[in-house]
Motif scaffolding. Sequence first.
Motif, PDB file in Angstrom:
ATOM      1  N   MET A   1       0.857  -1.187   0.000  1.00 34.76           N
ATOM      2  CA  MET A   1       0.000   0.000   0.000  1.00 34.76           C
ATOM      3  C   MET A   1       0.894   1.237   0.000  1.00 34.76           C
ATOM      4  O   MET A   1       1.865   1.308   0.747  1.00 34.76           O
ATOM      5  CB  MET A   1      -0.906   0.017   1.229  1.00 34.76           C
TER       6      MET A   1
ATOM      7  N   ASP B   1     -11.132   0.865   5.333  1.00 32.50           N
ATOM      8  CA  ASP B   1     -12.001   1.681   4.489  1.00 32.50           C
ATOM      9  C   ASP B   1     -12.704   2.683   5.398  1.00 32.50           C
ATOM     10  O   ASP B   1     -13.377   2.283   6.350  1.00 32.50           O
ATOM     11  CB  ASP B   1     -13.036   0.814   3.776  1.00 32.50           C
TER      12      ASP B   1
ATOM     13  N   GLU C   1     -15.252   8.192  -3.081  1.00 31.95           N
ATOM     14  CA  GLU C   1     -14.559   6.905  -3.010  1.00 31.95           C
ATOM     15  C   GLU C   1     -13.141   7.111  -2.487  1.00 31.95           C
ATOM     16  O   GLU C   1     -12.171   6.981  -3.237  1.00 31.95           O
ATOM     17  CB  GLU C   1     -14.547   6.236  -4.380  1.00 31.95           C
TER      18      GLU C   1
ATOM     19  N   LYS D   1      -9.532   6.634  -0.726  1.00 30.55           N
ATOM     20  CA  LYS D   1      -8.564   5.533  -0.617  1.00 30.55           C
ATOM     21  C   LYS D   1      -8.551   5.050   0.828  1.00 30.55           C
ATOM     22  O   LYS D   1      -8.962   5.751   1.744  1.00 30.55           O
ATOM     23  CB  LYS D   1      -7.175   6.019  -1.015  1.00 30.55           C
TER      24      LYS D   1
END
Length: 172
Positions: free
Chosen positions: A40, A69, A83, A85
């Motif tokens: 990530m 999330d 949306e 990250k």
Amino acid sequence: MRAADRRPSAWPRLALWGGVGAVALALSSLSAFARDHALMINASPSLPYWAVWLTRGAEPQRGDIILFDPPATPLLVKHFGSEPKPFGKRVSGVPGDIVTERNRAFFVNGRLVAKAKPRSRLGEPLALGPSGTVPRGCYFVTTEHKDGFDSRYAAIGWICAPRILGVGRPIL
């Protein structure tokens, strides 16, 4: 020499099939590894690392970095889009710990972990996050960064198991 004696050896064919089997096994193992791990990239200044190795399914412990999330709250959407990250924050409170707040300062089991700002960088009022006993399957997450957006604010709150992507280990 007889024609039967000139028959090609079976070894090259066996080696070829052995190689094909080894490649299939390696690809299967790589696929299983990829299901449980990910690299990530952190674009936020709230953690001092820019690359984190994610292990899915690991049980978060106090002090770990978890990736999750974020909830789709109006304040989050305004700051990070519809949306966003995944977020990465440090686990400050684990199930059963006691979170208290005094004058916008948050404590876990009596230890100061973060101070909440009254307003966001865009000027919106910031409601205080949860306090009390951290529920089973949930965590109180913070960051050392003064502008970190974490559990100290109601828009984030407890981070519970369904939203957790995994435990991260900083690598860069």
